[in-house]
Scaffold this active site. Structure first.
Site, PDB file in Angstrom:
ATOM      1  N   GLU A  35       0.873  -1.174   0.000  1.00  0.00           N
ATOM      2  CA  GLU A  35       0.000   0.000   0.000  1.00  0.00           C
ATOM      3  C   GLU A  35       0.912   1.226   0.000  1.00  0.00           C
ATOM      4  O   GLU A  35       1.816   1.321   0.842  1.00  0.00           O
ATOM      5  CB  GLU A  35      -0.883   0.007   1.259  1.00  0.00           C
ATOM      6  CG  GLU A  35      -1.829   1.193   1.238  1.00  0.00           C
ATOM      7  CD  GLU A  35      -2.743   1.283   2.454  1.00  0.00           C
ATOM      8  OE1 GLU A  35      -2.671   0.424   3.348  1.00  0.00           O
ATOM      9  OE2 GLU A  35      -3.524   2.253   2.494  1.00  0.00           O
ATOM     10  N   ARG A 262       4.834 -12.828   9.878  1.00  0.00           N
ATOM     11  CA  ARG A 262       5.411 -11.503   9.848  1.00  0.00           C
ATOM     12  C   ARG A 262       6.798 -11.559  10.486  1.00  0.00           C
ATOM     13  O   ARG A 262       7.009 -12.298  11.452  1.00  0.00           O
ATOM     14  CB  ARG A 262       4.515 -10.619  10.718  1.00  0.00           C
ATOM     15  CG  ARG A 262       4.404  -9.215  10.304  1.00  0.00           C
ATOM     16  CD  ARG A 262       3.209  -8.579  10.996  1.00  0.00           C
ATOM     17  NE  ARG A 262       2.243  -8.208   9.987  1.00  0.00           N
ATOM     18  CZ  ARG A 262       2.349  -7.090   9.253  1.00  0.00           C
ATOM     19  NH1 ARG A 262       3.320  -6.240   9.425  1.00  0.00           N
ATOM     20  NH2 ARG A 262       1.465  -6.825   8.331  1.00  0.00           N
ATOM     21  N   LYS A 272       4.293   0.849   8.800  1.00  0.00           N
ATOM     22  CA  LYS A 272       4.357   2.151   8.133  1.00  0.00           C
ATOM     23  C   LYS A 272       3.657   3.226   8.960  1.00  0.00           C
ATOM     24  O   LYS A 272       4.120   4.350   9.037  1.00  0.00           O
ATOM     25  CB  LYS A 272       3.717   2.065   6.752  1.00  0.00           C
ATOM     26  CG  LYS A 272       4.563   1.328   5.739  1.00  0.00           C
ATOM     27  CD  LYS A 272       3.938   1.468   4.356  1.00  0.00           C
ATOM     28  CE  LYS A 272       3.604   0.139   3.759  1.00  0.00           C
ATOM     29  NZ  LYS A 272       2.187  -0.133   3.602  1.00  0.00           N
TER      30      LYS A 272
HETATM   31  P1  ATP Z   1       2.394  -1.842   7.485  1.00  0.00           P
HETATM   32  O1  ATP Z   1       1.633  -2.071   8.753  1.00  0.00           O
HETATM   33  O2  ATP Z   1       3.822  -1.564   7.712  1.00  0.00           O
HETATM   34  O3  ATP Z   1       1.741  -0.857   6.566  1.00  0.00           O
HETATM   35  P2  ATP Z   1       1.276  -3.785   5.830  1.00  0.00           P
HETATM   36  O4  ATP Z   1       1.269  -5.271   5.895  1.00  0.00           O
HETATM   37  O5  ATP Z   1      -0.004  -3.084   6.033  1.00  0.00           O
HETATM   38  O6  ATP Z   1       2.384  -3.264   6.799  1.00  0.00           O
HETATM   39  P3  ATP Z   1       1.537  -3.537   3.017  1.00  0.00           P
HETATM   40  O7  ATP Z   1       2.088  -2.429   2.229  1.00  0.00           O
HETATM   41  O8  ATP Z   1       0.081  -3.808   2.939  1.00  0.00           O
HETATM   42  O9  ATP Z   1       1.942  -3.264   4.517  1.00  0.00           O
HETATM   43  O10 ATP Z   1       2.371  -4.863   2.791  1.00  0.00           O
HETATM   44  C1  ATP Z   1       2.831  -5.357   1.554  1.00  0.00           C
HETATM   45  C2  ATP Z   1       3.220  -6.794   1.747  1.00  0.00           C
HETATM   46  O11 ATP Z   1       4.297  -6.894   2.680  1.00  0.00           O
HETATM   47  C3  ATP Z   1       2.067  -7.600   2.316  1.00  0.00           C
HETATM   48  O12 ATP Z   1       1.990  -8.834   1.623  1.00  0.00           O
HETATM   49  C4  ATP Z   1       2.452  -7.791   3.755  1.00  0.00           C
HETATM   50  O13 ATP Z   1       1.883  -8.951   4.277  1.00  0.00           O
HETATM   51  C5  ATP Z   1       3.990  -7.823   3.692  1.00  0.00           C
HETATM   52  N1  ATP Z   1       4.581  -7.405   4.969  1.00  0.00           N
HETATM   53  C6  ATP Z   1       4.372  -6.247   5.627  1.00  0.00           C
HETATM   54  N2  ATP Z   1       5.034  -6.229   6.789  1.00  0.00           N
HETATM   55  C7  ATP Z   1       5.701  -7.406   6.885  1.00  0.00           C
HETATM   56  C8  ATP Z   1       6.567  -7.989   7.859  1.00  0.00           C
HETATM   57  N3  ATP Z   1       6.881  -7.354   8.978  1.00  0.00           N
HETATM   58  N4  ATP Z   1       7.073  -9.222   7.606  1.00  0.00           N
HETATM   59  C9  ATP Z   1       6.763  -9.867   6.475  1.00  0.00           C
HETATM   60  N5  ATP Z   1       5.957  -9.379   5.526  1.00  0.00           N
HETATM   61  C10 ATP Z   1       5.421  -8.162   5.704  1.00  0.00           C
HETATM   62 MG    MG Z   2      -1.499  -2.288   5.106  1.00  0.00          MG
END
Ligand code: ATP
Ligand code: MG
Length: 559
Positions: A35, A262, A272
């Site tokens: 995102e 994760r 983020k």
């Molecule tokens: P954030 O809370 O940092 O925004 P998110 O999962 O909402 O994390 P996205 O941009 O939606 O962020 O994530 C893109 C991809 O990265 C998704 O498939 C997510 O599952 C993966 N991802 C995000 N954080 C992690 C993590 N700490 N370890 C492994 N994969 C991750």
């Molecule tokens: Mg997200």
């Protein structure tokens, strides 16, 4: 890329099974779906290395898909930063795609669902809907709007879409089962209205699809075979499948959602949203501040793409969330830079040394090896003169036998130069040493082949000729948080654990060869650690970031 990898992880096992039973090799397709609401962080690196790594293993396409369905939080500058970071990590995407490209298809399918009696417009407040949702142990109750006619639903959905209906007046919900044991199946919201500017669709759309409605359908449109996400989406899988059931054409690939754990990193936060707070509240300067666990921050700190890939692939994919100690990441960059970084000399906490028997005004240019471990790294010249800096901690008037550095009446070797002996020192009114007087052995020059040059003395010190020294700004970093897991305390906000002393800026003195170094060039300051040229460098002043020390100094402290 030949890097550390687990033999066959459970994700690869899933693919191998599918290749035996349901899929052909050419059916395989993956995606990385960020995102654009912030910069990528080290947690994302796991997902990037997993998905793009599978692409390389199976010679399959991997799409970079922006999950851009919330105009309130997403921005073009984040899209740009994400693309830059994925490319810098060394990966190439097949297609650059956006969930917002599918708004029309998603809308058409939603209209079909309404016509099929599988979706309805709900006009209640979000509180009312929450109350009807029930609890995991208590069934929910139906919305009074659940049985609206198809015509009424279509008319209201059209009002939502055109912007005629005020923001928040209605939502579109899937009509599934308010008694389901899976709370997510209790008539989930598919669309909400937002009268906001979207970074790509502008003001064309006033309705925005929710994650669950968007993700699986986007996977389907792209014919992604395996959609890997993190464990918190496991309960969403049933809904992912339900939505696909409504639209799936059996002749096409049906995407499969599977989950992996994760990866969290100690002494920082990988979210983020939380990283955005650090930027907004001024705890750090920017998203690419070298203290940030973002890919851009690590890059600026001096991490190489290879060290991040090795770290991510080394920890591999797991089935349970876990906290990886940041020392593991530091190990990974130290290992890389130990092989590749040139060795240079800089003094960060200087004290003046006068070599009393060295001719005044003279400068000698001595040969210095760039990397003792690597003959191909070559040599450079370093100037030597009568007045030099050494580190304050490298001198003591008196010390026991274990102190192999400079003490009165004893000898040490100056790296790449001569053996010197401390004769006397001058102190200020506080008793602090301000100047050390030494003599040198003119026959002892390193590499001269003379008997004196071979003479064994216990200590070797780094040093810099004062009149040739380059004054540099050096930024030293400490951990951004004082505790290993700042965001798991239920009582306290993670911001309470911010380390107020995570940055120290000092002036150092470096050998003049550093002047030639460009932004992002990495080197070892001998005996001190690894450093990188920062982008804040100007024609007048070079700025260096400390990447990591030569060894894990925390291992001792943490005991
Ligand atoms: P954030 O809370 O940092 O925004 P998110 O999962 O909402 O994390 P996205 O941009 O939606 O962020 O994530 C893109 C991809 O990265 C998704 O498939 C997510 O599952 C993966 N991802 C995000 N954080 C992690 C993590 N700490 N370890 C492994 N994969 C991750
Ligand atoms: Mg997200």
């Amino acid at each position: 890329m030949s890097e550390e990898k687990e033999p066959l992880n459970f994700i690869e096992q899933i693919i191998e099974e599918d290749l035996k039973e349901t899929h052909k090799k050419e059916d395989l397709c993956f995606r990385f779906p960020p995102e654009p609401n912030g910069y990528l962080h080290i947690g994302h690196a796991s997902s990037i290395c997993l998905n793009f790594g599978l692409g390389l293993t199976y010679d399959a396409p991997v799409n970079l898909r922006f999950d851009d369905t919330n105009p309130a939080k997403e921005e073009q500058r984040f899209v740009d930063a994400i693309k830059r970071d994925v490319a810098w990590l060394g990966y190439t995407w097949e297609n650059e795609l956006y969930a917002s490209d599918y708004f029309q298809e998603l809308y058409d399918w939603a209209v079909q669902l309404i016509k099929d009696g599988k979706a309805y417009v709900d006009s209640q407040t979000s509180e009312a809907m929450r109350e009807q949702k029930g609890t995991p142990t208590e069934v929910g109750s139906n919305s009074p709007f659940r049985d609206r006619s198809v015509e009424e639903n279509l008319a209201l959905f059209e009002q939502m879409k055109s912007g005629e209906a005020p923001e928040g007046a209605h939502v579109l919900r899937a009509k599934i089962d308010m008694a389901s044991t899976n709370m997510l199946m209790r008539d989930p919201v598919m669309y909400r209205t937002l009268h906001k500017h979207h970074h790509r669709t502008g003001t064309d759309w006033k309705i925005f699809p929710m994650y669950d409605w968007t993700h699986g359908e986007s996977d389907y449109l792209e014919q992604v075979s395996h959609s890997f996400c993190t464990l918190e989406f496991k309960p969403h899988r049933e809904l992912y499948d339900w939505f696909l059931d409504q639209i799936h054409d059996p002749k096409k690939i049906r995407p499969k959602q599977r989950e992996f754990a994760r990866r969290n990193l100690s002494h920082t936060v990988v979210s983020k949203r939380k990283l955005a707070r650090l930027v907004e509240d001024g705890v750090v300067q920017s998203w690419d501040d070298p203290r940030m666990p973002t890919i851009s921050g690590l890059r600026r700190r001096g991490y190489t793409a290879a060290s991040i890939r090795n770290f991510a692939n080394g920890i591999g994919v797991g089935k349970r969330d876990n906290l990886i100690d940041v020392s593991r990441l530091e190990f990974s960059i130290r290992e890389d830079l130990n092989k590749t970084a040139d060795r240079v000399m800089a003094v960060l906490n200087p004290v003046k040394v006068v070599i009393t028997n060295y001719p005044e005004g003279e400068t000698e240019w001595l040969d210095a090896e760039n990397n003792q471990g690597d003959e191909t790294a070559g040599f450079r010249k370093v100037p030597f003169s009568r007045e030099i800096y050494i580190e304050k901690e490298d001198f003591r008037e008196e010390a026991n036998k274990k102190f192999f550095r400079l003490k009165l009446g004893k000898e040490v070797r100056l790296k790449n130069a001569y053996i010197i002996k401390a004769e006397s020192c001058i102190k200020d009114e506080n008793g602090e040493v301000t100047e050390i007087h030494c003599t040198y052995d003119p026959d002892s020059r390193s590499g001269s082949g003379s008997e004196a040059s071979m003479r064994k003395v216990k200590g070797t010190l780094h040093w810099v000729s004062i009149k040739d020294a380059l004054e540099i700004e050096v930024r030293l970093y400490d951990r951004l948080f004082t505790v290993a897991s700042p965001d798991t305390d239920k009582e306290k906000d993670f911001m309470e654990f911010v380390n107020p002393n995570s940055l120290e800026v000092i002036t150092g003195y470096a050998e003049p060869s550093l002047k030639e170094r460009k932004v992002e060039e990495k080197m070892q300051f001998q005996r001190l650690g690894y450093f990188v040229v920062d982008k804040d460098t100007t024609a007048d002043k070079m700025v260096f970031n400390k990447t990591v020390g030569l060894r894990d100094s925390w291992a001792k402290i943490d005991q």
